[in-house]
Design a protein around this motif. Sequence first.
Motif, short mmCIF file in Angstrom:
data_model
loop_
_atom_site.label_atom_id
_atom_site.label_comp_id
_atom_site.label_asym_id
_atom_site.label_seq_id
_atom_site.Cartn_x
_atom_site.Cartn_y
_atom_site.Cartn_z
N GLN A 170 31.52 40.19 43.98
CA GLN A 170 32.77 40.88 43.60
C GLN A 170 33.24 41.72 44.78
O GLN A 170 34.43 41.82 45.07
N ARG A 196 28.66 48.24 38.28
CA ARG A 196 27.97 47.72 39.47
C ARG A 196 28.95 47.33 40.57
O ARG A 196 28.62 47.37 41.75
N LEU A 246 38.18 43.05 36.63
CA LEU A 246 38.40 42.37 35.35
C LEU A 246 37.04 42.01 34.73
O LEU A 246 36.08 41.83 35.47
C1 NCD Z 1 32.51 42.76 36.51
C2 NCD Z 1 31.01 42.69 36.24
O1 NCD Z 1 30.53 41.71 35.67
O2 NCD Z 1 30.36 43.63 36.65
N1 NCD Z 1 33.18 41.57 36.17
C3 NCD Z 1 33.33 40.60 37.09
O3 NCD Z 1 32.35 40.02 37.54
N2 NCD Z 1 34.56 40.36 37.56
C4 NCD Z 1 33.17 43.95 35.92
C5 NCD Z 1 32.99 44.21 34.47
O4 NCD Z 1 32.38 43.42 33.73
O5 NCD Z 1 33.50 45.23 34.04
#
Ligand code: NCD
Length: 316
Positions: free
Chosen positions: A132, A162, A264
Motif C-alpha cells: 500500500q 498499518r 480504501l
Molecule cells: C487497507 C488495509 O488492509 O490495511 N486496505 C487496503 O489494503 N487498501 C486499509 C484498511 O483496511 O483500512
Amino acid sequence: MRHLMSPLDFSVAELDGLLELASDIEKHPQKYAHACGGKKLATCFYEPSTRTRLSFESAMLSLGGSVLGFSSADSSSASKGESVSDTIRVISCYADICAMRHPKEGAPLVASQKSTIPVINAGDGGHQHPTQTLTDLMTIRSLKGQLGDLTIGLCGDLKFGRTVHSLIHALIRYPNIRFVLISPEELRVPSYIREEVLQNNNIPFQEVERLEDAMSQLDILYMTRVQRERFFNEEDYVRMKDFYILDKQKMSLAKEDMLVLHPLPRVNEISVEVDDDPRAAYFRQARYGVYVRMALILTLLEITVSDAPDGKEQSC
Ligand code: NCD
C-alpha cells in the motif's frame, strides 16, 4: 532471493527505481504484457481484502502470468490447524512468488524464513502494509511530482492503521517531510513510531485532534478508516467510528492543490460529496496500485524487460 516485509527492505534508490519502472509500465503496458509468461503468483489471504488481492492478481495477469490462491483462512488448511511455515513450504512447490495477508503481526516474516520463493507482506495485523505504501508513494510522486518538501496530514485510526505505519517509515527518508498526526487521543500513533521513528530521526510533527485545525497547512491529507476488526470491544468502535467525516465544508479550508488520499475501503470518513472534488485522488490511487505491484513482481522475480519494441523479456 528477496522478500518484501517493510518499505525499509528497499533503499531509497531502489524504491525510486521501482517507482520509475511502475511509471514506465503505466505508459507502455504492452511492453510488459508477456514478461511473466509461465510464472505463477499465489495469493494467500487469511484476512479479507478487495484491492490488495485483486490488484496483485490483475498485476500478474497483466504481466502474462497466472494466479492461484485462497481468500480466507476458512478456505485454507489453516482451518485444520496448519502453520504458515508448513503452508509456505507447500506453496513454494506450486508458485514462483507469494503475496500473503495475515491477521497476526509477523506471520509473513515467519513464512519468508521457510520459503524458497519471494514472499510479499500484503498486510500483517496492525503492523505494516508495504505494498500500500508503494501505491501511496507512486500516487504522490505522479500527482505532486515529488516525494520531498511536503506537509502530510495522517487522519483517523493512527494506532491500528498499518498503512499509516508503513507510510511514515517510508516518507521520513525523503527531504523536508513534516507530519500532522490527526487522531482522537485513544487512536494516536503507537509510541514506538512517535519515539523511535519520528523523534529519533528529528522529523517535525504535530499531533492534533481536530481536522479543521490542520487542514490549511496540508499538501496531502491521508484519511483512514477506524479499524473495527482490531478493537477489543464494539462499544469503543461505535464511539470512534464517525469521529472524522471529511465533507465539502472542511475541503473549503484546504489548499487548492492539496490531495486527498485513502487506502480504501472507506466507511463514513469521507463523504461521497467529496468524490467529485478534483483534489480527491483515492480512486486514482487504487489504479496506481496495479502498476507498482507489477513493478514489484518483476523486481522480486528479477525479470528485466528490454526497451526493444517487442519488449522481449530477459531473465537474469
Ligand atoms: C487497507 C488495509 O488492509 O490495511 N486496505 C487496503 O489494503 N487498501 C486499509 C484498511 O483496511 O483500512
